[in-house]
Design an enzyme around this catalytic site. Structure first.
Site, PDB file in Angstrom:
ATOM      1  N   LYS A 496       0.842  -1.203   0.000  1.00 46.78           N
ATOM      2  CA  LYS A 496       0.000   0.000   0.000  1.00 46.78           C
ATOM      3  C   LYS A 496       0.881   1.258   0.000  1.00 46.78           C
ATOM      4  O   LYS A 496       2.082   1.174   0.258  1.00 46.78           O
ATOM      5  CB  LYS A 496      -0.942  -0.014   1.195  1.00 46.78           C
ATOM      6  N   TYR A 725      14.213  31.556   3.203  1.00 43.12           N
ATOM      7  CA  TYR A 725      13.076  32.393   3.604  1.00 43.12           C
ATOM      8  C   TYR A 725      13.169  32.827   5.070  1.00 43.12           C
ATOM      9  O   TYR A 725      13.796  32.148   5.886  1.00 43.12           O
ATOM     10  CB  TYR A 725      11.772  31.595   3.451  1.00 43.12           C
TER      11      TYR A 725
END
Length: 830
Positions: A496, A725
């Site tokens: 999965k 940033y």
């Protein structure tokens, strides 16, 4: 000139076998087979049914019989074999010992020089380089790839026939007592001990014992070549008294060495090694600069001196050594193609291995091979390409593109779709590359044809961040879990979430090839994708959504049913789909044994059983539950409670139905820690991908995934300046900063910025500084000798993913499954 033919009665005598039936016809044998999936032709082929801790060849006898095989070596006789009309069985105590005895006997018919190579590293490279260096003078047989085990060595030696003038075989061991068997089969006349390292250490008391065991390969050689600078090796050789019975040729820096090594000068792309041999100065130059290549090349130099080659010859050939691709790589290509790249060598053995790897992948219907001339085969051209053509047909290839003058001359031998070009340049100029679409393409070329020019065009645009998936490690982990379970216990492998980030159908294809019983996915569309990629293994869907039941029925996916609502949706889909009575929908019932997530509770079981019994179109295939804390010893009381609940609740289900209903509850950690709860099936998940959640597993699992990126730019940043940033990092001194092409959109969690965790460049830690951006991050390269374009390791075997998880205060599952699909996956197999 061809392989010696053996009769079944002669073989029975060699391996001390009883023949069944007593009056069986004599059969002749040319080929031996140990892996039922690798059958090429059943004509004159004998199958050895080998038993390993994880599997038994006896399971595949009927299947091989249907494909035409008639002679089998077995260690136990099953009543069902009586029905196999015309089959002959040679019954022995141990089929592996029989295989080794037969090949040891085969070796005794040949009186040619045989070079035997062992050591921790470099065996395959030294073997392949010796082949490159000597093949122009002699017809040489060598072990395919790294066939150096208790099974690989016999298969290598079996290929000996009367046309060969020299043999080169490698031998590897993982535990004591193994090497004497290999010595009897190889019987080397010249030995090479490459070096000693830490590989496979856990089965040896210490390094001295490991060296002593490996030396058993050389007890009867004429000469042993080794490097006397390796102190431990030198000591064990002296103590073992092997020197009383064999000669040695040692190289190293000591004055007493046969080949004394002096200065080693490394240039940009070459290394010159100076030495003294028989009191004369000599030197070789090789087109490599790494230490391992230098060591491997000196072993080859010593061997050539021993075989009386002149120094000028040696020098000239050493300059032409080419790299050995130690792995097959699989990548996504243009127009939804899959590219398998094996563009370093093109001999017949490795062609067969590469085609097998291609055939494990089923996502494309069309299979194309781009094949160059096969050089240095020592065989006549007509025979060689006739054999190649029949191999391609046996392995169901659809098209060949042949490149080179020889293969073009033999184009009439091929009966599949075909086109031929005199050179790689012609192909690149003339071939319409738009023709490649939704195909598997195998590139198999000799070095001089420069197939890397083709692979560059066929590969998709390279995103510079790459996740490398080691398929051999995945299989080793699967086999580790299988070795902990009983032979009758089934395995359901969890694939999965894009196989925990490792990729979808590529992983599923390998697991299917290695015969897992079930695959499990989270959602129906993941299952549909696997079906479209040619996966036929049964698939359980763990979270079936409301509108997906029709799709699941259409693609033979088996839903997990965990509530009356999900059962009602299934019943409705069955009514609408008009399913035939003989094709009921298989389902897996989920019970809640204490995790309180999904599942039926105990009071609901009576109603559930009644509902299911009323509907003959629903077939209960398994009943299962989920452990909440199987990896945490402090939760063991709760886990035992869950297991008891499951045993009680599930037996109500199994007793209610006539068919066999599988029971399963354990995950990766549970397999290791709760053997009493294996029931009928186990569900390895994160452990398959090498992530360890249990203390006693420490060295048992191999790392499957590695993530790396590159330095896009390097900048000098002055003291007081900020990077990234929000000015969250201010330089407290002048520094060298690298911009790395990976950011949080690729799966590098933003919380790892600002010195939470280092990445690695050339093995040195480089802290992430400033905030992590969407597509990039910045690292402090001060004091590291790095240049733009260098690799940056986020995690791999040496730098485990666990340290990222700890720094991000999460678990490795989350890190792995968050790696974005835009990160290119490269699958490889050694």
């Amino acid at each position: 000139m061809h392989h010696k033919l053996y009769g079944s009665e002669e073989i029975a005598e060699i391996i001390h076998a009883d023949i069944y039936p007593k009056n069986a016809p004599a059969l002749s044998v040319k080929d031996i087979l140990v892996d039922s999936r690798r059958l090429i032709t059943s004509d004159q082929c004998m199958f050895f049914a080998l038993d390993t801790p994880r599997n038994s060849g006896h399971k595949y006898i009927r299947n091989l019989y249907l494909k035409g095989v008639r002679l089998f070596v077995v260690s136990h006789f099953d009543k069902a074999y009586d029905k196999l009309d015309g089959a002959v069985f040679l019954r022995v105590k141990d089929t592996l010992e029989a295989l080794q005895a037969l090949t040891a006997k085969h070796r005794s018919f040949f009186d040619i020089p045989v070079i035997g190579i062992t050591g921790s590293n470099g065996k395959t490279i030294v073997k392949e380089w010796l082949y490159q260096l000597l093949v122009q003078d002699k017809k040489i047989i060598r072990s395919p790839k790294s066939y150096n085990s208790q099974i690989g060595v016999p298969l290598s030696v079996w290929q000996l026939n009367s046309k060969y003038e020299l043999a080169i075989f490698e031998a590897g061991i993982s535990e004591p007592e193994e090497m004497p068997n290999l010595q009897k089969i190889i019987r080397p006349t010249i030995g090479i001990f490459t070096n000693i390292g830490q590989a496979h250490d856990e089965n040896f008391i210490n390094i001295q014992q490991k060296i002593g065991e490996k030396l058993n390969l050389f007890t009867k050689v004429d000469v042993l070549i080794y490097n006397s600078d390796q102190k431990e090796l030198q000591e064990v050789i002296i103590k073992s008294e092997i020197l009383h019975s064999i000669k040695t040729f040692c190289w190293g820096t000591a004055e007493s060495c046969n080949l004394r090594i002096g200065n080693i000068e490394k240039e940009k792309k070459t290394t010159t090694i100076h030495g003294i041999y028989r009191e004369k100065e000599a030197a070789i130059t090789i087109p490599f600069t790494d230490d391992a290549s230098v060591e491997n090349a000196i072993h080859c130099w010593a061997t050539m001196l021993l075989l009386a080659y002149g120094q000028e010859d040696i020098q000239q050939r050493m300059q032409e050594l080419t790299p050995i691709a130690m792995r097959l790589e699989m990548k996504e290509g243009v127009n939804n193609c899959t590219i398998i790249n094996d563009a370093y060598n093109s001999d017949f053995n490795s062609l067969s291995i590469a085609l097998d790897f291609l055939n494990q992948q089923n996502q494309h219907h069309k299979k194309v091979i781009i094949l160059s001339d096969i050089l240095q085969s020592g065989r006549n051209e007509v025979d060689l390409y006739t054999d190649v053509a029949s191999l391609l047909e046996t392995k169901s290839m659809d098209e060949i593109i042949g490149i080179g003058p020889a293969i073009s001359r033999q184009s009439d031998k091929f009966n599949i779709e075909k086109s031929f070009y005199k050179s790689t340049g012609d192909f690149l100029r003339q071939y319409p590359f738009g023709n490649f679409s939704h195909q598997s393409i195998l590139l198999k070329g000799a070095r001089v044809f420069e197939f890397e020019r083709i692979s560059r065009i066929l590969q998709q645009k390279l995103h510079e961040t790459v996740m490398e998936i080691n398929l051999d490690a995945l299989v080793a982990n699967l086999n580790y879990y299988k070795s902990l379970t009983a032979p009758s216990t089934k395995t359901m492998a969890m694939v999965k979430a894009f196989s925990y980030g490792s990729g979808g159908f590529e992983i599923a294809n390998i697991l299917q090839f290695h015969q897992v019983d079930y695959l499990a996915v989270a959602y129906a569309d993941e299952g549909v994708e696997l079906r479209k990629a040619g996966i036929t293994t049964p698939i359980m869907v763990m979270s079936p959504e409301e509108f997906a039941f029709d799709t699941m029925i259409r693609h033979q996916l088996e839903p997990e049913i965990f509530s009356f609502r999900s059962l009602k949706l299934l019943e409705k889909a069955i009514r609408q789909s008009a399913i035939p009575q003989n094709k009921p929908v298989k389902i897996h019932l989920k019970l809640d044994t204490g995790m309180h997530r999904l599942g039926f509770s105990e009071p609901e079981l009576n109603t559930l059983i009644e509902r299911l019994k009323k509907n003959s179109l629903i077939y209960v295939q398994s009943v299962f539950s989920h452990l909440a804390g199987s990896d945490k010893p402090e939760l063991d009381d709760f886990t035992h409670e869950q297991i008891d609940n499951f045993r009680r609740m599930s037996s109500r289900i199994t007793e209610a139905f006539n068919q066999e209903v599988y029971r399963h509850i354990v995950n990766s950690a549970g397999i290791v820690r709760f053997p009493e709860a294996h029931f009928d099936m186990v569900r390895p998940g994160i452990g398959l991908y090498g992530i360890n959640t249990v203390a006693q597993n420490k060295k048992k699992l191999q790392t499957v995934a590695g993530l790396r990126s590159v330095i896009a730019q390097i900048k000098e940043v002055k003291k007081g300046a900020s990077v990234s940033y929000n000015r969250s990092f201010i330089a407290d001194k002048d520094m060298k900063v690298g911009v790395v092409s990976i950011g949080y959109a690729d799966g590098l969690q933003r919380s790892l910025g600002n010195k939470q965790v280092p990445l690695y460049v050339h093995g040195k830690p480089v802290p992430i500084i400033g905030d992590i951006c969407m597509d990039m991050c910045l690292v402090d390269l001060t004091g590291v000798d790095a240049k733009e374009g260098d690799d940056v390791i986020i995690f791999n075997e040496k730098h485990p993913i666990e340290r990222l998880a700890e720094a991000a205060q999460t678990i490795p599952y989350e890190i792995l499954s968050r790696i974005s699909r835009r990160v290119k996956r490269v699958y490889y197999h050694e």
